[in-house]
Design an enzyme around this catalytic site. Structure first.
Site, PDB file in Angstrom:
ATOM      1  N   SER A 194      -0.020  -7.254  -5.856  1.00 35.21           N
ATOM      2  CA  SER A 194       0.300  -6.015  -6.559  1.00 35.21           C
ATOM      3  C   SER A 194       0.674  -5.810  -7.872  1.00 35.21           C
ATOM      4  O   SER A 194       0.572  -4.887  -8.745  1.00 35.21           O
ATOM      5  CB  SER A 194       1.126  -5.187  -5.562  1.00 35.21           C
ATOM      6  OG  SER A 194       2.309  -5.894  -5.183  1.00 35.21           O
ATOM      7  N   HIS A 222      -3.947  -3.711  -1.581  1.00 34.28           N
ATOM      8  CA  HIS A 222      -4.664  -3.162  -2.619  1.00 34.28           C
ATOM      9  C   HIS A 222      -6.125  -3.555  -2.904  1.00 34.28           C
ATOM     10  O   HIS A 222      -6.457  -3.109  -3.955  1.00 34.28           O
ATOM     11  CB  HIS A 222      -3.939  -4.033  -4.172  1.00 34.28           C
ATOM     12  CG  HIS A 222      -2.539  -3.175  -4.336  1.00 34.28           C
ATOM     13  ND1 HIS A 222      -2.694  -1.855  -5.088  1.00 34.28           N
ATOM     14  CD2 HIS A 222      -1.240  -3.325  -4.210  1.00 34.28           C
ATOM     15  CE1 HIS A 222      -1.399  -1.540  -5.378  1.00 34.28           C
ATOM     16  NE2 HIS A 222      -0.813  -2.575  -4.805  1.00 34.28           N
ATOM     17  N   LYS A 253      -3.206   3.905  -0.288  1.00 31.37           N
ATOM     18  CA  LYS A 253      -3.551   3.813  -1.698  1.00 31.37           C
ATOM     19  C   LYS A 253      -4.959   4.354  -1.993  1.00 31.37           C
ATOM     20  O   LYS A 253      -5.088   5.403  -1.984  1.00 31.37           O
ATOM     21  CB  LYS A 253      -3.408   2.240  -1.972  1.00 31.37           C
ATOM     22  CG  LYS A 253      -2.025   2.025  -2.190  1.00 31.37           C
ATOM     23  CD  LYS A 253      -1.655   0.367  -2.442  1.00 31.37           C
ATOM     24  CE  LYS A 253      -0.212   0.166  -2.431  1.00 31.37           C
ATOM     25  NZ  LYS A 253       0.459  -0.801  -1.834  1.00 31.37           N
TER      26      LYS A 253
HETATM   27  C1  LIG Z   1       1.706  -0.894  -1.060  1.00 38.03           C
HETATM   28  C2  LIG Z   1       1.675  -2.340  -0.433  1.00 38.03           C
HETATM   29  C3  LIG Z   1       2.030  -2.228   0.809  1.00 38.03           C
HETATM   30  C4  LIG Z   1       2.504  -1.151   1.841  1.00 38.03           C
HETATM   31  O1  LIG Z   1       1.767  -0.177   1.746  1.00 38.03           O
HETATM   32  P1  LIG Z   1       2.087   1.267   2.400  1.00 38.03           P
HETATM   33  O2  LIG Z   1       1.081   1.741   2.857  1.00 38.03           O
HETATM   34  O3  LIG Z   1       2.287   1.924   0.975  1.00 38.03           O
HETATM   35  O4  LIG Z   1       3.291   1.085   3.112  1.00 38.03           O
HETATM   36  C5  LIG Z   1       1.913  -3.657   1.541  1.00 38.03           C
HETATM   37  N1  LIG Z   1       1.300  -4.575   1.093  1.00 38.03           N
HETATM   38  C6  LIG Z   1       1.072  -4.728  -0.312  1.00 38.03           C
HETATM   39  C7  LIG Z   1       0.387  -6.086  -1.065  1.00 38.03           C
HETATM   40  C8  LIG Z   1       1.187  -3.607  -0.998  1.00 38.03           C
HETATM   41  O5  LIG Z   1       0.862  -3.594  -2.186  1.00 38.03           O
END
Ligand SMILES: *Cc1c(COP(=O)(O)O)cnc(C)c1O
Length: 410
Positions: A194, A222, A253
């Site tokens: 990320s 992501h 996302k």
């Molecule tokens: C954003 C993210 C999460 C968490 O996801 P949410 O649905 O926002 O809680 C988990 N793992 C990675 C790699 C992320 O980038």
């Protein structure tokens, strides 16, 4: 008519939390203290934060689904029909038909036996890692894996071995060290990292797991909606669907709403129904969220051109940044292979000042410093979306370049 007496807020001088103030003061001294930016309207390529209109390079709204009319309509229709809340945790009385439909839809989309949806990607990771292993087991985790994996690993009480970023040989070394121990071994990587936007070595880690009989898990937060056929994720991108035991994705996302999911065998999902603590002890999604997510998967199937535009924008933006001389990774940090585009500044204070100056010039790009990224690797992170128009990208590039030059970053 008598007005109610105003509530009296007293500023007490209690010292019990003074250590927090001390730590905040340290952040202020280092220049990495921040205030939350507040969005006045909706997520979009152009929107208004703190009263200022900006080109938004900071969101994870990869495909513009946060405010897509079909997701809105689905949410409103579900709210009208089923109300705003589910009223219970899934295992008591809070499993609605719409929750089941979403899970079936995701499982079919991903080509797996079964799927379970959690309240967030965070709880999907933390709840899964912590419940499928115990203290006699071993977790081999990439050093740049997401915080939710790290927390899940800690909660599992398994022994944690961290391998160097994307270093499959190092992961193998660590696996060798423990291969004769009785515990199970879990290898886990992010599909897309990320902070740097590079892609995990999913295929090579699958090979490793096959050789050592280890469980393979990928967190595709992501990559969901970004990589693979119609956005099926990194596991699909590498053709490894049948080789990854536990696939985690997010609905927060690219999918545009909120939630996380785990895909895998029927038994994995049944087990999580019985043991994953966020599933058992935290209320399920409002029906509107499930409905929006279903509409989003329809869009992934029917409007793949969104993903095409996302990649065209990404390639253009990154080529222009590199051409202007920015360090967008690939030297002292990993090289981005996805729409996540770090502009490496190095110093935390300078990064935060750069981000602030960009904002004042109409570009929203968040500064990220230690401890989210390593000390000395602070960056302004930009994320392209399918909805940015070329003219907006060009304006953002001009602002990035002129501001960086003025501040001695370029
Ligand atoms: C954003 C993210 C999460 C968490 O996801 P949410 O649905 O926002 O809680 C988990 N793992 C990675 C790699 C992320 O980038």
């Amino acid at each position: 008519m008598s007005a109610a007496a105003p509530l009296h807020h007293e500023t007490t001088k209690r010292q019990q939390l003074a250590h927090l103030t001390t730590q905040l003061d340290e952040l202020r001294a280092k220049g990495t203290y921040f205030k939350l930016r507040v969005l006045d309207d909706e997520q979009g390529p152009i929107c208004r934060y703190d009263g200022r209109e900006v080109i938004n390079l900071a969101s994870n709204n990869y495909l513009g689904l946060c405010d897509h009319p079909k997701l809105r309509e689905a949410a409103i229709a579900a709210t009208t029909k089923y109300g705003v809340g589910s009223g219970a945790v899934r295992t008591i009385a809070g499993t609605m038909k719409i929750h089941m439909e979403l899970e079936e839809k995701i499982a079919a989309f991903k080509g797996v036996e079964a799927c379970v949806v959690f309240q967030s990607g965070f709880t999907a990771n933390a709840g899964t890692v912590s419940s499928i292993l115990g203290k006699e087991d071993f977790i081999l985790s990439d050093e740049l894996n997401h915080a939710s994996i790290i927390d899940g690993a800690r909660l599992s009480r398994a022994k944690i071995k961290v391998f160097r970023h994307k270093d499959v040989a190092h992961a193998e070394e660590l696996l060798k060290e423990v291969q004769n121990e009785p515990g199970r071994k879990l290898v886990i990587t992010d599909g897309v990292f990320s902070m740097d936007g590079d892609i995990g070595p999913v295929k090579e880690l699958c090979d490793l797991c096959d050789r050592y009989g280890a469980i393979m898990m990928v967190d595709d937060a992501h990559a969901s909606g970004v990589l693979g056929r119609n956005g099926r994720g990194s596991v699909d991108h590498f053709g490894c669907t049948q080789r990854v035991d536990v696939q985690v994705g997010t609905l927060s996302k690219a999918i545009g709403a909120l939630g996380g999911y785990v895909c895998g065998s029927r038994d994995l999902i049944d087990y999580l129904h019985h043991r994953a603590r966020p599933f058992l002890f935290s209320t399920s999604h409002p029906p509107s969220v499930a409905a929006s997510c279903m509409a989003a998967f329809d869009i992934l199937e029917n409007e793949p051109e969104r993903i095409g535009r996302l990649w065209v924008n990404t390639k253009y933006f990154q080529a222009q940044l590199a051409g202007a001389g920015f360090d967008i990774g690939g030297k002292s940090t990993p090289k981005s292979e996805t729409p996540i585009t770090p502009i490496i500044v190095g110093d935390g204070r300078q990064t935060m000042e750069f981000s602030k100056a960009l904002f004042e010039q109409g570009v929203m790009a968040t500064g990220i410093a230690f401890p989210t990224v390593p000390e000395g690797k602070a960056r302004v992170r930009c994320i392209m979306t399918s909805e940015h128009m070329q003219s907006q990208i060009d304006t953002a590039l001009e602002v990035l370049t002129s501001t960086a030059k003025r501040m001695g970053i370029l």
